[in-house]
Design an enzyme around this catalytic site. Sequence first.
Site, short mmCIF file in Angstrom:
data_model
loop_
_atom_site.label_atom_id
_atom_site.label_comp_id
_atom_site.label_asym_id
_atom_site.label_seq_id
_atom_site.Cartn_x
_atom_site.Cartn_y
_atom_site.Cartn_z
N ARG A 109 -6.50 10.03 -0.17
CA ARG A 109 -6.20 10.37 -1.55
C ARG A 109 -7.47 10.47 -2.39
O ARG A 109 -7.57 11.31 -3.27
CB ARG A 109 -5.21 9.37 -2.16
CG ARG A 109 -3.76 9.68 -1.80
CD ARG A 109 -2.81 8.60 -2.27
NE ARG A 109 -3.08 7.32 -1.61
CZ ARG A 109 -3.19 6.17 -2.22
NH1 ARG A 109 -3.06 6.09 -3.52
NH2 ARG A 109 -3.45 5.07 -1.53
N HIS A 136 0.86 -1.19 0.00
CA HIS A 136 0.00 0.00 0.00
C HIS A 136 0.89 1.23 0.00
O HIS A 136 1.85 1.29 0.75
CB HIS A 136 -0.90 -0.02 1.23
CG HIS A 136 -2.03 0.95 1.16
ND1 HIS A 136 -1.84 2.30 1.26
CD2 HIS A 136 -3.37 0.76 1.02
CE1 HIS A 136 -3.01 2.91 1.16
NE2 HIS A 136 -3.96 2.00 1.02
#
Lengths: 217, 541
Positions: free
Chosen positions: B341, B321
Amino acid sequence: MSNTLRISIDGKEKEAQAGDSILQAHLKGDETVTANIGCMGQGVCGACRCLVRKEGERETATRLACETLAEEGMQVSFMDYYQPARVSRYGLEDIRDGWEWMKHLRDVFPEASNCRHCSGCDRACPKGITVQEGIALASRGELQAAAEVFDACIMCNLCTLACPENIRPNHVGLFLRRAHAAQTLRPGDLLRRLDQQRRGELAIDLSAVPTAQGERA
Amino acid sequence: MTQATTAIPHAEALARLASGATPTLRKSGLSRELLLERYHPDHAPAAAATLQIGANAGERCHPTLAELLQANALIDGFDLAGAEQLSTDVLVIGGGGAGAAAALTAASHGADVIMACKLRLGDSNTVMAEGGIQAALGRDDSPQRHFEDTLRGGHYRADPLLVAQLASDAPDAIRWLIELGMHFDVTDAATDGGTLRYKQAGGCTQPRILSYRDYTGLEMMRVLRETVELDPAIRLLNRCPAVELLSHDDGSCAGAVLFDLEYQRFVVVSARSVILATGGCGRLHLQGFPTSNHYGATADGLVLAYRLGAKLRDLDSFQYHPTGIAFPSRLAGGLISEAARSCGAWLINGLGERFIDELAPRDVVTAAILRECADGRGIERDGRIGVFLDTPRLARQWPEGIEHHLPALAHLAAKCGIDPATEPMLVYPTLHYQNGGVVIDGEGRSTVPGLLCAGEVSGGIHGRNRLMGNALLDIIAFGRRAGQRAAEDIGKRPLRRGDIEHVYSWQRTLVQSGLPRQARAPRLYPGPGHYPLHRNERSLA
Ligand SMILES: Cc1cc2nc3c(=O)[nH]c(=O)nc-3n(C[C@H](O)[C@H](O)[C@H](O)COP(=O)(O)OP(=O)(O)OC[C@H]3O[C@@H](n4cnc5c(N)ncnc54)[C@H](O)[C@@H]3O)c2cc1C
Ligand code: SF4
Ligand code: SF4
Ligand code: FES
């Protein structure tokens, strides 16, 4: 950052670095840890609940070991997970009927009305949830407001352990939360999509498998 | 792990960011393929080994995993002599979301179920999930688009049949969760019973992530756990890791051997079907990477299934990740969800530049961050290296957004001693997800009769890269499928006591192939490996 401190965990002396959580200190020995550990720092599984007494203090406090920094002279004991003798049994049908919500709550959690406002649950909660208020709202019939109180509950069961009336407050909270969702959440977009699928629309066309080379537009 | 030789000091990078200039997106200069090839950890020389024995002999596998897959068993026939005996229709191994969905579904289809958990029911990766779960519900969205996005995201290496099931099962999976009492975030409550709130995920052509605040996994797991604990047809055994599977003469699965940590004894469970739902392997810390995973993610299920002869796939493909915590080291590897994000937070290097589309597929973003760090454009703080997640800009554009829609981010930042509205967080990729796993068919069946798998332990659904929100969907969709199949097989599968003949034949293979017999697996717990089971060490020598 590198000053060493000593803490006692389940009767054993451990060395930790300043900035370590209690759980990290616990992991430093040469015994493999097999209990009281799960998410390791996120503070969402409740496995690492423990009693903590700081140096020079008389009172102990309940904490999550992965979210509490180790301090010099701390005494820590982990609290085993146990299945209380009397589990409040209810089935899905009990949370689905909105008209009988209050009756079901009374049937499943008859103790909830016996709250003696001792605040034991509030003091026990490592997440700062106003547990006692939640139970008060529930017994007044303000069920949605009560459910809301338990929004961030991680089900560590510390309030249940602390309650002298065997109310199991977090399970009351979860019962109400589940009932609320199961009865009221009927999103239109989901209903439409399920209906389209039931009518056989929107089946996936496997022959349209895109490939790395010839991707469909 | 690619570590920088040089990096830009934190104070300098911070000052640059605070100057207020709008960061520009630097041209990459590398195609996505080249970026992955040069910088993704899966492509590093340290990530390649070849399996010598078992159903995947000759295939590529991560060396750390290969060591475990080709190890000797933890137990011998000797251990089973005095063991407690139990029997059931369906044995579910693993107490995360996949195990819970499988157990509940098997029970609702009439099966008697035993559920064995290494830690406690719910101490899992599932409870830690934040971002959400995919389901194509929007007017402009469809299961077809979900299907195509997932295949593309997985670099066209997934099994299309499984992906089609994943995408078309999604709406009913959400309905099932709501019926059990799980909440989801809603918009427009006024119209039409509301519409579920959709968030955008990297690599998706439509916003289709459903969530509950940013603790979707906690909301899911507490509902599933309570439902399992209240189900009279499910017997729950906490702190009872599976240490070996049992086999019949024909090689099919006959149950499993558990070790009961409370009473320190072995338990032999005979079952018509076994559903493995043991999750992933982040705690193996491949190539020294930190991990976001829970304590029990040690690849046990892969080891058990492989020894019994099950075919595995994509054993060299893992998801790192992009945004693990890099500072402080106490929390290193902890996950900052993609939600930040998706809500618009940018990644900024030490020169104050953006260097990648933040919502590109995860493997691409990860490779891009590792490239910045390898080329000296990373940021160093107290010996930790990473890049900035620019939450202050997000906070300026979207006041209250962080507190209200990203409470877990706010909570995490507070633990790092950072105010996300004024100070960016330092991030570095973290080992997050096992893309591959046990080969399954559309009903969760492995290549070994009687052995089914669901959740992160299985492979083929996500290809070589998983999209955000597809893991939580996978565990519910395929957990339910496996549970139903196992229950429907009750009449077809015998309930006889099995044995560990497959272990003896495995040991012979080890000798023939010149592999060491001392290495033992499954690992069960990270760390030094001193727990009571190993009393038996001497008898095995
Ligand atoms: C921090 C984090 C955030 C995430 N966020 C998202 C997200 O937003 N959306 C999304 O889709 N996915 C997300 N994921 C991925 C997703 O949560 C997992 O892939 C998924 O929950 C796996 O479910 P599972 O049931 O297969 O495994 P788990 O939930 O890990 O459960 C496996 C269980 O099996 C137990 N076990 C292991 N070995 C044994 C054994 N030998 N015997 C008995 N029991 C055993 C484990 O202890 C564990 O309890 C996230 C993962 C992490 C770690
Ligand atoms: S279970 Fe009780 S003590 Fe624990 S978080 Fe929930 S309300 Fe707080
Ligand atoms: S501990 Fe029990 S009795 Fe005391 S305030 Fe809380 S719910 Fe009421
Ligand atoms: S280890 Fe999960 S709450 Fe502490």
